[in-house]
Enzyme design. Sequence first.
Site, PDB file in Angstrom:
ATOM      1  N   HIS A 211       0.816  -1.224   0.000  1.00 61.49           N
ATOM      2  CA  HIS A 211       0.000   0.000   0.000  1.00 61.49           C
ATOM      3  C   HIS A 211       0.841   1.262   0.000  1.00 61.49           C
ATOM      4  O   HIS A 211       0.336   2.345  -0.229  1.00 61.49           O
ATOM      5  CB  HIS A 211      -0.927   0.028   1.222  1.00 61.49           C
ATOM      6  CG  HIS A 211      -0.217   0.446   2.481  1.00 61.49           C
ATOM      7  ND1 HIS A 211       0.521  -0.445   3.226  1.00 61.49           N
ATOM      8  CD2 HIS A 211      -0.109   1.649   3.099  1.00 61.49           C
ATOM      9  CE1 HIS A 211       1.044   0.201   4.260  1.00 61.49           C
ATOM     10  NE2 HIS A 211       0.683   1.468   4.206  1.00 61.49           N
TER      11      HIS A 211
HETATM   12  C1  UD1 Z   1      -2.325   6.001   4.922  1.00 60.62           C
HETATM   13  C2  UD1 Z   1      -1.089   6.568   5.630  1.00 60.62           C
HETATM   14  C3  UD1 Z   1      -0.002   5.501   5.739  1.00 60.62           C
HETATM   15  C4  UD1 Z   1      -0.554   4.251   6.392  1.00 60.62           C
HETATM   16  C5  UD1 Z   1      -1.768   3.794   5.602  1.00 60.62           C
HETATM   17  C6  UD1 Z   1      -2.394   2.541   6.166  1.00 60.62           C
HETATM   18  C7  UD1 Z   1      -0.611   8.964   5.241  1.00 60.62           C
HETATM   19  C8  UD1 Z   1       0.303   9.909   4.572  1.00 60.62           C
HETATM   20  N1  UD1 Z   1      -0.505   7.682   4.862  1.00 60.62           N
HETATM   21  O1  UD1 Z   1      -1.956   5.672   3.593  1.00 60.62           O
HETATM   22  O2  UD1 Z   1       1.051   5.996   6.536  1.00 60.62           O
HETATM   23  O3  UD1 Z   1       0.436   3.239   6.393  1.00 60.62           O
HETATM   24  O4  UD1 Z   1      -2.753   4.845   5.621  1.00 60.62           O
HETATM   25  O5  UD1 Z   1      -3.346   2.038   5.264  1.00 60.62           O
HETATM   26  O6  UD1 Z   1      -1.384   9.355   6.077  1.00 60.62           O
HETATM   27  N2  UD1 Z   1      -9.118   4.799   0.271  1.00 60.62           N
HETATM   28  C9  UD1 Z   1     -10.309   4.176   0.048  1.00 60.62           C
HETATM   29  N3  UD1 Z   1     -10.962   3.652   1.138  1.00 60.62           N
HETATM   30  C10 UD1 Z   1     -10.456   3.735   2.392  1.00 60.62           C
HETATM   31  C11 UD1 Z   1      -9.213   4.347   2.594  1.00 60.62           C
HETATM   32  C12 UD1 Z   1      -8.540   4.894   1.514  1.00 60.62           C
HETATM   33  O7  UD1 Z   1     -10.799   4.077  -1.057  1.00 60.62           O
HETATM   34  O8  UD1 Z   1     -11.107   3.271   3.344  1.00 60.62           O
HETATM   35  C13 UD1 Z   1      -8.427   5.451  -0.849  1.00 60.62           C
HETATM   36  C14 UD1 Z   1      -8.371   6.948  -0.639  1.00 60.62           C
HETATM   37  O9  UD1 Z   1      -9.531   7.589  -1.084  1.00 60.62           O
HETATM   38  C15 UD1 Z   1      -7.147   7.321  -1.428  1.00 60.62           C
HETATM   39  C16 UD1 Z   1      -6.250   6.107  -1.279  1.00 60.62           C
HETATM   40  O10 UD1 Z   1      -7.089   5.013  -0.893  1.00 60.62           O
HETATM   41  O11 UD1 Z   1      -7.454   7.518  -2.764  1.00 60.62           O
HETATM   42  C17 UD1 Z   1      -5.163   6.322  -0.276  1.00 60.62           C
HETATM   43  O12 UD1 Z   1      -5.702   6.661   0.991  1.00 60.62           O
HETATM   44  P1  UD1 Z   1      -4.917   7.656   1.993  1.00 60.62           P
HETATM   45  O13 UD1 Z   1      -5.609   7.695   3.307  1.00 60.62           O
HETATM   46  O14 UD1 Z   1      -4.635   8.931   1.328  1.00 60.62           O
HETATM   47  O15 UD1 Z   1      -3.503   6.953   2.182  1.00 60.62           O
HETATM   48  P2  UD1 Z   1      -3.068   5.445   2.464  1.00 60.62           P
HETATM   49  O16 UD1 Z   1      -2.350   4.938   1.281  1.00 60.62           O
HETATM   50  O17 UD1 Z   1      -4.176   4.601   2.983  1.00 60.62           O
END
Ligand code: UD1
Length: 365
Positions: A211
């Site tokens: 991820h």
């Molecule tokens: C975030 C944290 C990372 C942690 C990870 C655990 C930051 C900078 N990064 O990264 O340190 O290891 O969480 O998972 O804070 N999304 C969904 N559904 C969800 C969650 C996310 O569709 O329930 C999508 C979001 O809309 C986005 C992408 O996944 O497009 C990334 O989500 P984001 O929270 O920005 O970062 P993570 O990669 O999850």
Amino acid sequence: MKIVTILGARPQFIKAATVSYEINKRSKIQEIIVHTGQHYDKNMSEVFFEQLNIPEPKYNLKISGLNHGAMTGRMIEAIEDVLLKENPNMVLLYGDTNSTLAGALAASKIKIPIAHVEAGLRSRNMNMPEEINRIITDRLSDLLFCPSENAMNNLKSEGFPNKLDQIRIQKLIRSGDVMYDVVKHNEMTIKNTEIKKNSNELIPYVLCTLHRQENTDDAGRMKSIIDALNLIAIDINVILPLHPRAKKNIKLMGLDLCNLNVIDPQPYLEMQRLAMGANTILTDSGGVQKEAFFYKIPCITLRDETEWVETIQSGWNQLAGADKDNILKAWKAEKNKLNDFNCAYGDGKASEIIVKELEDYMGCK
Ligand code: UD1
């Protein structure tokens, strides 16, 4: 005494579980949980609150899916509103996500003391958003709870403890790791958890998670990792619970996962059961590296560096980066000579130490 806990992303729900349990058990502190909304799918958020009995958040700020600046900025604004309304004695933060950073900035601007759980970790890679978040959060925190001796030493080498103002001096505490507490707390339930058929029906299996932004947003790294996984899948069942970020990007990059056993992100207990039973774990997650270490499962880390250096020093974790040949070399390396080790992350009582320190700091009688 009142504390406001800021949570937002999946690993933070896990980290908060035993600390919240301990706070409620002792009942000298009233805990108000704020969920920023960063993770919002049922299987990335709600299911962790259910399985780990985490008290329901009083506030859900519903801020997610934005660029880093916009996400953090909106969180700061919304968290500030909550803090002004609740007027807590302290703010409790976990780890290194944008939700952590937003909590640290919001609280420090209105002079509310901060406790940071998982302080002192350093990857020494400023390209990681998490590294920036950690460094700033540590700088602004009053109580810094370090999971390991290395984390304590990282802070000391940066000049910690610092003076925050005329009166407040930071305090470093080697608490141990709260994720180890959660594993210990749920040990029997994890062992008795059944895994749905079709994920582990082909035993043995390796478990893989992906991820990290440095992998999932880079088509070259992603292709190289997936190529390696497809080759490993010729030898053994590869189970890949797919994070939404990786899922979106793999689709956009047109990468082929057809040899892999792709499943949805797993709830806590099912994921732990899968980890415990795996032949090997391949991951770019910090938490999953540690869980592999707790269960004594050999781990291959799909990053160029790690904050969890004890897992490497013990020999149970190999850093392979994203290079296909390096990953395959690590996969083929002899793993059955690994030694027993003492857990560098405490004895499963970090949460007790943390809550006792919080009570002392806030002057709870
Ligand atoms: C975030 C944290 C990372 C942690 C990870 C655990 C930051 C900078 N990064 O990264 O340190 O290891 O969480 O998972 O804070 N999304 C969904 N559904 C969800 C969650 C996310 O569709 O329930 C999508 C979001 O809309 C986005 C992408 O996944 O497009 C990334 O989500 P984001 O929270 O920005 O970062 P993570 O990669 O999850």
